[in-house]
Design an enzyme around this catalytic site. Sequence first.
Site, PDB file in Angstrom:
ATOM      1  N   GLU A   1       0.860  -1.196   0.000  1.00 20.08           N
ATOM      2  CA  GLU A   1       0.000   0.000   0.000  1.00 20.08           C
ATOM      3  C   GLU A   1       0.887   1.233   0.000  1.00 20.08           C
ATOM      4  O   GLU A   1       0.643   2.202  -0.722  1.00 20.08           O
ATOM      5  CB  GLU A   1      -0.929  -0.002   1.226  1.00 20.08           C
ATOM      6  CG  GLU A   1      -1.797   1.244   1.291  1.00 20.08           C
ATOM      7  CD  GLU A   1      -2.866   1.216   2.382  1.00 20.08           C
ATOM      8  OE1 GLU A   1      -3.221   0.136   2.862  1.00 20.08           O
ATOM      9  OE2 GLU A   1      -3.355   2.308   2.729  1.00 20.08           O
TER      10      GLU A   1
ATOM     11  N   ARG B   1      -7.413   2.576  13.396  1.00 14.01           N
ATOM     12  CA  ARG B   1      -8.329   1.449  13.165  1.00 14.01           C
ATOM     13  C   ARG B   1      -8.317   0.480  14.354  1.00 14.01           C
ATOM     14  O   ARG B   1      -9.329  -0.146  14.664  1.00 14.01           O
ATOM     15  CB  ARG B   1      -8.040   0.738  11.844  1.00 14.01           C
ATOM     16  CG  ARG B   1      -9.198  -0.127  11.387  1.00 14.01           C
ATOM     17  CD  ARG B   1      -8.954  -0.782  10.045  1.00 14.01           C
ATOM     18  NE  ARG B   1      -9.427  -0.015   8.910  1.00 14.01           N
ATOM     19  CZ  ARG B   1     -10.687  -0.014   8.454  1.00 14.01           C
ATOM     20  NH1 ARG B   1     -11.598  -0.757   9.044  1.00 14.01           N
ATOM     21  NH2 ARG B   1     -11.022   0.711   7.413  1.00 14.01           N
TER      22      ARG B   1
ATOM     23  N   GLU C   1     -10.649  -8.193   3.936  1.00 14.08           N
ATOM     24  CA  GLU C   1      -9.937  -8.293   5.203  1.00 14.08           C
ATOM     25  C   GLU C   1     -10.678  -9.030   6.325  1.00 14.08           C
ATOM     26  O   GLU C   1     -10.045  -9.743   7.111  1.00 14.08           O
ATOM     27  CB  GLU C   1      -9.572  -6.884   5.713  1.00 14.08           C
ATOM     28  CG  GLU C   1      -8.562  -6.175   4.840  1.00 14.08           C
ATOM     29  CD  GLU C   1      -8.492  -4.697   5.202  1.00 14.08           C
ATOM     30  OE1 GLU C   1      -9.427  -3.950   4.831  1.00 14.08           O
ATOM     31  OE2 GLU C   1      -7.539  -4.299   5.865  1.00 14.08           O
TER      32      GLU C   1
HETATM   33  N1  MTE Z   1      -6.304 -11.474  -1.410  1.00 12.27           N
HETATM   34  C1  MTE Z   1      -5.263 -11.838  -2.185  1.00 12.27           C
HETATM   35  N2  MTE Z   1      -5.347 -12.976  -2.885  1.00 12.27           N
HETATM   36  N3  MTE Z   1      -4.134 -11.076  -2.283  1.00 12.27           N
HETATM   37  C2  MTE Z   1      -3.995  -9.911  -1.559  1.00 12.27           C
HETATM   38  O1  MTE Z   1      -2.969  -9.243  -1.650  1.00 12.27           O
HETATM   39  N4  MTE Z   1      -5.036  -8.369   0.053  1.00 12.27           N
HETATM   40  C3  MTE Z   1      -6.006  -8.237   1.145  1.00 12.27           C
HETATM   41  C4  MTE Z   1      -7.379  -8.687   0.689  1.00 12.27           C
HETATM   42  N5  MTE Z   1      -7.306  -9.972   0.058  1.00 12.27           N
HETATM   43  C5  MTE Z   1      -5.078  -9.507  -0.706  1.00 12.27           C
HETATM   44  C6  MTE Z   1      -6.237 -10.332  -0.687  1.00 12.27           C
HETATM   45  C7  MTE Z   1      -6.109  -6.868   1.641  1.00 12.27           C
HETATM   46  S1  MTE Z   1      -4.991  -6.338   2.772  1.00 12.27           S
HETATM   47  C8  MTE Z   1      -7.099  -6.030   1.242  1.00 12.27           C
HETATM   48  S2  MTE Z   1      -7.254  -4.492   1.875  1.00 12.27           S
HETATM   49  C9  MTE Z   1      -8.071  -6.429   0.238  1.00 12.27           C
HETATM   50  O2  MTE Z   1      -7.861  -7.762  -0.253  1.00 12.27           O
HETATM   51  C10 MTE Z   1      -7.976  -5.447  -0.922  1.00 12.27           C
HETATM   52  O3  MTE Z   1      -8.804  -5.750  -1.958  1.00 12.27           O
HETATM   53  P1  MTE Z   1     -10.371  -5.369  -1.966  1.00 12.27           P
HETATM   54  O4  MTE Z   1     -10.459  -3.972  -1.464  1.00 12.27           O
HETATM   55  O5  MTE Z   1     -10.726  -5.536  -3.371  1.00 12.27           O
HETATM   56  O6  MTE Z   1     -11.025  -6.345  -1.049  1.00 12.27           O
HETATM   57  N1  HPA Z   2      -7.529   0.864   5.665  1.00 10.43           N
HETATM   58  C1  HPA Z   2      -6.555   0.501   4.830  1.00 10.43           C
HETATM   59  N2  HPA Z   2      -5.679   1.313   4.337  1.00 10.43           N
HETATM   60  C2  HPA Z   2      -5.756   2.592   4.700  1.00 10.43           C
HETATM   61  C3  HPA Z   2      -6.743   3.043   5.568  1.00 10.43           C
HETATM   62  C4  HPA Z   2      -7.681   2.137   6.067  1.00 10.43           C
HETATM   63  O1  HPA Z   2      -8.586   2.466   6.840  1.00 10.43           O
HETATM   64  N3  HPA Z   2      -6.549   4.355   5.735  1.00 10.43           N
HETATM   65  C5  HPA Z   2      -5.472   4.668   5.002  1.00 10.43           C
HETATM   66  N4  HPA Z   2      -4.994   3.617   4.369  1.00 10.43           N
HETATM   67 MO1  MOS Z   3      -5.268  -3.869   3.063  1.00 12.22          MO
HETATM   68  S1  MOS Z   3      -4.175  -3.878   4.793  1.00 12.22           S
HETATM   69  O1  MOS Z   3      -6.139  -2.401   3.544  1.00 12.22           O
HETATM   70  O2  MOS Z   3      -4.124  -3.350   1.945  1.00 12.22           O
END
Ligand code: MTE
Ligand code: HPA
Ligand code: MOS
Length: 770
Positions: free
Chosen positions: A226, A304, A705
Amino acid sequence: MKNIDSISHLRGESVYLDDIPTIDGTLYAAVFDSPIAHGKITKLDISAAEKSEGVVRIFTHKDIKGENQIGGIIPDEVLLAEEIVDFCGMPIVLIIAETDELAKAACRKVICEFSPLEIITDPRIAQQKGKLIIPPRTFQTGNVDDAWKDCAYIFEGRADSNGQEHLYIETQGAYAVPLENGAIKIYSSTQGPTAVQRTGARVLGIPMHQIEIDVTRLGGGFGGKEDQATTWALMCALATQHLRKPVKYALDRMEDMRMTGKRHPYSSDYKIGLSKDLKILAYEATLYQNAGACADLSPAVMERSLFHSTNSYFVPNAKCTAYSCKTNLVPNTAFRGFGGPQGMFVIECAIAKAAETLGIPAAEIQKKNLLCDGDEFLYGQKAESEANECWNKAEEIFELEKMYTDAEDFNQKNTLYKKGVAVMPICFGISFTKTIMNQARALVHIYTDGSVGVSTGAVEMGQGVNTKMLQVACIVFSLAPERIRIHSTNTFRIANTSPSAASATADLNGKATYMACEALLERLKLVAAEELLADPASIKIINEKIYIGDKETDMTWNQLVWFAYMKRVSLSEHAHYATPEINFDPKKEKGHPFAYHVYGTSVFSVTIDCLRGTYTIDSVKAVHDVGKSINFFVDRGQCEGGIVQGIGWMTMEEIVFDKEGKLRSNALSTYKVPDIYSVPKELDIHFHESDRKNLAVLNSKAVGEPPLMYGIGAYFALRNAVRAFNPDVQIPFDAPMTPEKVLMALYSKEKTADKKHGAATLAAAQLKPK
Ligand code: MTE
Ligand code: HPA
Ligand code: MOS
């Protein structure tokens, strides 16, 4: 629909950073990083490295044309060290050579001497010395100080959770290519293309419009990319800016483990007060977050933790304070759950302590305190709760009572193996906690052959977001998936993106995609109405056929698109979505920060081997709140992956830094992540669907998550199994519960509180039924 990447993944044809064909003359980067955790650089001699075979150029901070500053939230992080190093692995010198190996070989010839400074690795010590990233924050509701006197039982103690390595299969990396007029294109394995572009502009001293970031997909990010993908992209870009040559850097695993941040370890104190009938009346917690040497995303992660400090429980009087503590470790960063898991672990420890002392299953306390509709979180938002629904379903479908009695029967009959059962409810807020970040864009083109191209700010990292974007476009246009293509994430096509994070990517970008497709569809309907001499409101487009009302016409989708083009009607649309209704006032620490919450309940059953301390996770069963899932396979995959990753954090993944701040668990031989054998024998996931309206895309709640936090149940199930063998043992709340710790606990003679190791204290003394 299956994940659209499944076939190319299976065939090994999916393109990751290291698969991008390199241009002739591409150079390779490596970083010489600090071998010590804190010190002043007294001598830096790069002359031998410069003469090393294949070396083209060596850069230090002095070569940075813009600002040597990459801090996103707080400007406290340099790209390349100047006078001081404050963590092991901090980049000092950037070496560019003809090959990867030659660049690494030259690193070993850099001579750097230091005069050492005090090293702090413990967040509590950092806090005592006033070393904080930001001032502490407190979230509170009701009046805890008054509430203690009404409590029949009060328990207090300490809870520690360790960090976690992201271990994305694709390590960090980037490939920078010079464009004309000083512009640079960077292929970056990043969750935040705009973060790379914005920080790149600052470091290189050029406008953002000179920097194009392009991302096809990541081999996993999990939060680790990120913010922290930026460093490696800018290392390449810095060299490209000077040399006008393509430069690539794909970290090897040990570089990645040594030089990049992890999940934040937390050390916390808790105090919980219950009424005679087990209602939580008061809860107080102090969280010490180990931020590492710079802010990175720590302030947001800490926030958070506070938001989630009461998990899925209604607590009328709560006060939670968090400190972001500056230590001499690699800066820790986002990791699936983003501080939520760390906050939730503490209240679960408090409940477990109460249950253990009272001699009842924790589930009795958990169930009695689940959030109901309209209950207020400690930050003021009112719950639209599915917590009881998920719990009750889980209790019924999985026959929870029977699971407990089966485990008891087993434990009666067996001396060398013991079973433990634990329930773990979750509640996770969806939205970036920083309100302004909740916006996204989509750009949709319909080409003259009727095919469609979609670009959004979403980054595909295995979580299936591209599949969901495709589904949204397919649904609006009523087109088959083959007719639509989701393009790479590119800052020249989609500007000012928030990172793909906070589980909100599909919601934010999906809503923008929906809006862009809808606008195009309305436009096409006008064209059809004109051609067919019909009322635009009566036009329907279904499976590439045009209808007036329910009557099919001869006109096809392709013809309609062509007519629109001939009439000079725009076949492109750019849409912007901003989540409505959300707000938060950090002065009051109150507001409505989340679009909605995701709930769920999981049940864990484990068996431990009481001779060896080893264990198996026999089953994980969960009822998970999905709203209305638009993709069963993707959502189930996210649940399974999240649970296994959460189990890893809570049981086997053990990050070890020595007192000198050196990472000892720096390779896959010393850091164990779950493999196929660690996956629970039985993984049973039921979706809890509901018709309640929410702000999710097509009512399909975010899923990225939340399931990780089910993994916390593994910790408590193991603890319960240990206590079946060694009743009344005082085990410190100190995750992960590795086999070593299980073995120690099985034979521990510690039956009284142990303050030093953070065992829950004073439980017996404070047990004072009213
Ligand atoms: N799933 C896979 N296969 N690979 C990833 O890197 N990242 C996780 C989750 N699932 C991830 C994953 C994290 S930290 C987040 S925030 C969300 O996917 C981000 O994607 P989304 O916002 O589309 O759910
Ligand atoms: N979640 C994940 N990533 C972030 C957030 C959050 O709430 N705020 C800033 N980056
Ligand atoms: Mo997920 S820790 O918000 O990339």
